[in-house]
Design a protein around this motif. Structure first.
Motif, short mmCIF file in Angstrom:
data_model
loop_
_atom_site.label_atom_id
_atom_site.label_comp_id
_atom_site.label_asym_id
_atom_site.label_seq_id
_atom_site.Cartn_x
_atom_site.Cartn_y
_atom_site.Cartn_z
N MET A 1 0.83 -1.18 0.00
CA MET A 1 0.00 0.00 0.00
C MET A 1 0.87 1.24 0.00
O MET A 1 1.98 1.20 0.50
CB MET A 1 -0.96 -0.07 1.18
CG MET A 1 -0.61 0.70 2.40
SD MET A 1 -1.74 0.44 3.76
CE MET A 1 -1.63 -1.29 4.01
N ALA A 2 0.40 2.28 -0.59
CA ALA A 2 1.12 3.55 -0.67
C ALA A 2 0.45 4.54 0.27
O ALA A 2 -0.75 4.45 0.54
CB ALA A 2 1.09 4.06 -2.10
N PHE A 3 1.22 5.48 0.76
CA PHE A 3 0.71 6.43 1.75
C PHE A 3 0.73 7.85 1.22
O PHE A 3 1.56 8.21 0.41
CB PHE A 3 1.55 6.36 3.03
CG PHE A 3 1.44 5.06 3.75
CD1 PHE A 3 0.37 4.80 4.59
CD2 PHE A 3 2.40 4.08 3.57
CE1 PHE A 3 0.27 3.59 5.25
CE2 PHE A 3 2.31 2.87 4.22
CZ PHE A 3 1.23 2.63 5.07
N PHE A 4 -0.20 8.65 1.74
CA PHE A 4 -0.23 10.08 1.46
C PHE A 4 -0.49 10.83 2.75
O PHE A 4 -0.94 10.26 3.73
CB PHE A 4 -1.30 10.43 0.40
CG PHE A 4 -2.71 10.33 0.89
CD1 PHE A 4 -3.36 11.43 1.47
CD2 PHE A 4 -3.41 9.14 0.80
CE1 PHE A 4 -4.67 11.33 1.92
CE2 PHE A 4 -4.72 9.03 1.26
CZ PHE A 4 -5.34 10.14 1.82
N ASN A 125 -2.37 -2.08 -9.02
CA ASN A 125 -3.20 -2.23 -7.82
C ASN A 125 -2.63 -1.46 -6.63
O ASN A 125 -2.44 -2.02 -5.56
CB ASN A 125 -3.39 -3.71 -7.48
CG ASN A 125 -2.09 -4.45 -7.33
OD1 ASN A 125 -1.02 -3.86 -7.48
ND2 ASN A 125 -2.14 -5.72 -7.01
N ILE A 126 -2.36 -0.18 -6.83
CA ILE A 126 -1.92 0.67 -5.71
C ILE A 126 -3.14 0.94 -4.85
O ILE A 126 -4.20 1.34 -5.34
CB ILE A 126 -1.36 2.02 -6.20
CG1 ILE A 126 -0.11 1.82 -7.03
CG2 ILE A 126 -1.04 2.92 -5.00
CD1 ILE A 126 0.43 3.10 -7.64
N PHE A 127 -2.98 0.75 -3.56
CA PHE A 127 -4.02 1.11 -2.61
C PHE A 127 -3.49 2.26 -1.78
O PHE A 127 -2.50 2.12 -1.07
CB PHE A 127 -4.35 -0.10 -1.70
CG PHE A 127 -5.31 0.24 -0.60
CD1 PHE A 127 -6.66 0.42 -0.87
CD2 PHE A 127 -4.85 0.41 0.69
CE1 PHE A 127 -7.54 0.75 0.14
CE2 PHE A 127 -5.73 0.73 1.71
CZ PHE A 127 -7.08 0.90 1.44
N TRP A 128 -4.12 3.42 -1.91
CA TRP A 128 -3.67 4.62 -1.19
C TRP A 128 -4.35 4.70 0.17
O TRP A 128 -5.55 4.50 0.28
CB TRP A 128 -3.99 5.89 -1.98
CG TRP A 128 -3.11 6.04 -3.18
CD1 TRP A 128 -3.41 5.69 -4.47
CD2 TRP A 128 -1.79 6.54 -3.20
NE1 TRP A 128 -2.34 5.96 -5.29
CE2 TRP A 128 -1.33 6.48 -4.54
CE3 TRP A 128 -0.92 7.04 -2.23
CZ2 TRP A 128 -0.07 6.90 -4.92
CZ3 TRP A 128 0.34 7.47 -2.61
CH2 TRP A 128 0.75 7.40 -3.94
#
Length: 153
Positions: A1-4, A125-128
């Motif tokens: 998962m990627a973060f913001f 399939n990036i999940f932010w």
């Protein structure tokens, strides 16, 4: 998962999501281990090639060439000139170059109609997820993002 994280831009006072990284950077050892697991090449061989890749790329780029790595993208140099330009094209020479940067264009695939279908290094399939409170983001090693580009992730 990627973060913001939520960031208010000074340029216009509006809020935007900004991508952040967490944890320590992935090392050459870790990449070599993973590549060795999914291929028939040993970890030592993979590591040796990865360690030499930067020098080989720099050598080709110093010769004025771009370097295109399938599945990754294209690397090339750009030169920034000193702020004091000259009024005569005959006075333009290499001494005016004040900085050199490496630029990168991710590899893309296109549909039959010419539209971009995918970019390498950008997972389908990036999940932010918003960075949870108390979790520190990692600072980029070099050339961190410009803080004033509204809307950029």
């Amino acid at each position: 998962m990627a973060f913001f994280k939520k960031v208010k831009k000074k340029v216009n006072g509006l809020w935007y999501p900004q991508s952040v990284t967490v944890g320590k950077p992935i090392t050459t050892d870790e990449i070599a281990d993973r590549l060795a697991k999914i291929s028939t090449v040993s970890r030592a061989d993979t590591y040796a090639v990865l360690k030499e890749l930067g020098g080989v790329m720099a050598d080709y780029m110093a010769q004025g060439r771009t370097v295109k790595l399938e599945g990754l993208g294209t690397y090339y140099y750009t030169a920034n000139a000193s702020k004091n330009g000259v009024d005569d094209p005959k006075k333009v020479d290499a001494s005016l170059i004040s900085d050199v940067r490496v630029r990168f264009i991710p590899e893309i695939t296109r549909t039959a109609s010419g539209r971009v279908a995918s970019r390498s290094l950008v997972s389908d399939n990036i999940f932010w997820m918003e960075l949870p409170d108390g979790v520190e983001s990692s600072a980029p090693d070099e050339g961190g993002g410009d803080e004033e580009r509204p809307g950029e992730l």
